[in-house]
Design a protein around this motif. Structure first.
Motif, mmCIF file in Angstrom:
data_model
loop_
_atom_site.group_PDB
_atom_site.id
_atom_site.type_symbol
_atom_site.label_atom_id
_atom_site.label_comp_id
_atom_site.label_asym_id
_atom_site.label_seq_id
_atom_site.Cartn_x
_atom_site.Cartn_y
_atom_site.Cartn_z
ATOM 1 N N VAL A 142 0.855 -1.184 0.000
ATOM 2 C CA VAL A 142 0.000 0.000 0.000
ATOM 3 C C VAL A 142 0.892 1.235 0.000
ATOM 4 N N LEU A 143 0.584 2.160 -0.887
ATOM 5 C CA LEU A 143 1.338 3.403 -1.018
ATOM 6 C C LEU A 143 0.611 4.485 -0.230
ATOM 7 N N LEU A 144 1.239 4.944 0.833
ATOM 8 C CA LEU A 144 0.655 5.953 1.719
ATOM 9 C C LEU A 144 1.122 7.319 1.233
ATOM 10 N N ASP A 145 0.235 8.034 0.568
ATOM 11 C CA ASP A 145 0.631 9.229 -0.173
ATOM 12 C C ASP A 145 0.408 10.508 0.626
ATOM 13 N N ASN A 146 1.479 11.307 0.771
ATOM 14 C CA ASN A 146 1.415 12.631 1.388
ATOM 15 C C ASN A 146 0.768 12.613 2.774
ATOM 16 N N MET A 147 1.167 11.647 3.590
ATOM 17 C CA MET A 147 0.666 11.571 4.970
ATOM 18 C C MET A 147 1.725 12.097 5.933
ATOM 19 N N SER A 148 1.313 12.729 6.990
ATOM 20 C CA SER A 148 2.236 13.203 8.012
ATOM 21 C C SER A 148 2.837 12.021 8.762
ATOM 22 N N PRO A 149 3.971 12.206 9.440
ATOM 23 C CA PRO A 149 4.551 11.108 10.225
ATOM 24 C C PRO A 149 3.579 10.526 11.248
ATOM 25 N N ALA A 150 2.763 11.363 11.855
ATOM 26 C CA ALA A 150 1.802 10.849 12.835
ATOM 27 C C ALA A 150 0.767 9.950 12.185
ATOM 28 N N VAL A 151 0.256 10.361 11.030
ATOM 29 C CA VAL A 151 -0.725 9.537 10.318
ATOM 30 C C VAL A 151 -0.054 8.276 9.780
ATOM 31 N N LEU A 152 1.196 8.388 9.346
ATOM 32 C CA LEU A 152 1.919 7.201 8.874
ATOM 33 C C LEU A 152 2.064 6.174 9.995
ATOM 34 N N ARG A 153 2.355 6.644 11.209
ATOM 35 C CA ARG A 153 2.466 5.714 12.339
ATOM 36 C C ARG A 153 1.150 4.980 12.583
ATOM 37 N N GLU A 154 0.064 5.711 12.511
ATOM 38 C CA GLU A 154 -1.251 5.087 12.682
ATOM 39 C C GLU A 154 -1.518 4.097 11.553
ATOM 40 N N ALA A 155 -1.134 4.449 10.344
ATOM 41 C CA ALA A 155 -1.330 3.545 9.204
ATOM 42 C C ALA A 155 -0.542 2.255 9.385
ATOM 43 N N VAL A 156 0.705 2.375 9.821
ATOM 44 C CA VAL A 156 1.534 1.189 10.035
ATOM 45 C C VAL A 156 0.915 0.281 11.094
ATOM 46 N N GLU A 157 0.372 0.872 12.130
ATOM 47 C CA GLU A 157 -0.286 0.081 13.177
ATOM 48 C C GLU A 157 -1.498 -0.663 12.615
ATOM 49 N N ARG A 158 -2.272 0.010 11.796
ATOM 50 C CA ARG A 158 -3.459 -0.629 11.214
ATOM 51 C C ARG A 158 -3.063 -1.748 10.233
ATOM 52 N N ILE A 159 -2.026 -1.534 9.482
ATOM 53 C CA ILE A 159 -1.573 -2.559 8.517
ATOM 54 C C ILE A 159 -1.096 -3.799 9.266
ATOM 55 N N ASP A 160 -0.366 -3.604 10.333
ATOM 56 C CA ASP A 160 0.052 -4.683 11.232
ATOM 57 C C ASP A 160 0.710 -5.853 10.483
ATOM 58 N N GLY A 161 1.571 -5.516 9.531
ATOM 59 C CA GLY A 161 2.319 -6.542 8.834
ATOM 60 C C GLY A 161 1.579 -7.282 7.740
ATOM 61 N N ARG A 162 0.338 -6.905 7.435
ATOM 62 C CA ARG A 162 -0.433 -7.620 6.403
ATOM 63 C C ARG A 162 0.113 -7.381 5.002
ATOM 64 N N MET A 163 0.741 -6.230 4.815
ATOM 65 C CA MET A 163 1.293 -5.870 3.503
ATOM 66 C C MET A 163 2.429 -4.893 3.736
ATOM 67 N N LEU A 164 3.243 -4.678 2.719
ATOM 68 C CA LEU A 164 4.305 -3.688 2.824
ATOM 69 C C LEU A 164 3.708 -2.281 2.804
ATOM 70 N N ALA A 165 4.307 -1.401 3.593
ATOM 71 C CA ALA A 165 3.862 -0.013 3.650
ATOM 72 C C ALA A 165 4.919 0.883 3.016
ATOM 73 N N GLU A 166 4.506 1.624 1.986
ATOM 74 C CA GLU A 166 5.411 2.541 1.290
ATOM 75 C C GLU A 166 4.929 3.966 1.464
ATOM 76 N N ALA A 167 5.811 4.856 1.901
ATOM 77 C CA ALA A 167 5.484 6.271 2.032
ATOM 78 C C ALA A 167 5.980 7.020 0.807
ATOM 79 N N SER A 168 5.203 8.000 0.368
ATOM 80 C CA SER A 168 5.572 8.762 -0.823
ATOM 81 C C SER A 168 4.988 10.162 -0.723
ATOM 82 N N GLY A 169 5.581 11.084 -1.473
ATOM 83 C CA GLY A 169 5.028 12.422 -1.574
ATOM 84 C C GLY A 169 5.897 13.486 -0.942
#
Length: 285
Positions: A219-246
């Motif tokens: 999942v490509l996490l586009d233009n998210m702040s570090p705080a939102v990225l942390r929440e996204a990583v927690e929700r993903i919980d290893g189910r898929m790779l998390a990519e930050a971009s923007g």
């Protein structure tokens, strides 16, 4: 680091021949022909004029040897090496006219690709304490993509897809036209073979939840702040790779990496990397 696997020699030859043809034009190097005796031999060293990472030795060697196979090219370091100012990269010896005619083409490739490798390493060094990896994008110079992506590997980075045909990356426009996250993912899964990865871009946590429910490889996490990225990583919980971009920069990359993402894609390591300053010094015998 060890040098990446060698470039395809056919691709190297084609790129070098095109560059030499562009430079030599219709009449060839008329300056060298007018001023250098045909029997003259040149001994050349290519050296770094600033610190950086090296990439592009195959192209540089091919530039010289394409004009005269009698030219000797001895590399003193490997691609991927960290360079210090003044360090000798290669020693070249052979017919002076051919050496001088190939000089600019060789340095253009070597300086540009070393610049890409150097910029990649700058990002990678900043986030070495995290698990995140720097990866490139398709924002490359037309005709030079495979070489620029090679240079990214020389700088310690990872490659994203090479083109539109080797991975499925569903972006916001695909989602909009397809009719939503679920429709886009279901369409991708119905057409993808078992070896083909599927990645999808999301702009919000609400979209992310829908992707998690439907499933994807990345999942490509586009233009998210570090705080939102942390929440996204927690929700993903290893189910898929998390990519930050923007709009990733040297000023923001550490906070992004420390959010826990797996990958950080940075367009500027290829489209805006400054050329590494390399020089060629000649002693004619």
């Amino acid at each position: 680091m060890t040098a990446p696997a060698p470039l395809d020699p056919i691709a190297v030859r084609r790129a070098v021949e095109a560059a030499l043809a562009e430079d030599l034009g219709r009449a060839g190097d008329i300056t060298s022909a007018a001023t250098i005796p045909a029997s003259a031999v040149a001994r050349v060293v290519i050296a770094a004029r600033q610190t950086g990472r090296l990439a592009g030795l195959q192209l540089a060697e091919a530039a010289f040897r394409s004009l005269d196979p009698a030219i000797s090219f001895k590399a003193e370091v490997e691609d991927g090496a960290r360079l210090t100012a003044g360090e000798v990269i290669a020693r070249i010896e052979g017919p002076a006219r051919a050496v001088l005619s190939a000089e600019r083409t060789a340095l253009n490739f070597l300086g540009h690709l070393s610049g890409v490798a150097t910029e990649t390493a700058r990002y990678g060094d900043l986030i070495a304490h995290t698990r995140a990896r720097i990866c490139c994008t398709r924002k490359t110079t037309p005709g030079l993509r495979i070489f620029e992506k090679y240079a990214v590997r020389c700088g310690g980075g990872s490659n994203h897809r090479f083109g539109l045909d080797d991975a499925i990356l569903i972006k916001d426009n695909h989602i909009a036209v397809a009719g939503g996250v679920e429709a886009a993912l279901r369409g991708a899964k119905s057409s993808a073979g078992h070896l083909l990865k599927i990645e999808i871009e999301v702009d919000t946590l609400e979209q992310l939840d829908r992707v998690i429910a439907e499933g994807a490889d990345v999942v490509l996490l586009d233009n998210m702040s570090p705080a939102v990225l942390r929440e996204a990583v927690e929700r993903i919980d290893g189910r898929m790779l998390a990519e930050a971009s923007g709009n990733v920069s040297l000023d923001t990359v550490v906070a992004i990496a420390e959010s826990g993402v797996d990958l950080i894609s940075v367009g500027r390591i290829t489209h805006s990397a400054p050329t590494l300053d390399l020089g060629l010094d000649v002693a004619v015998a």
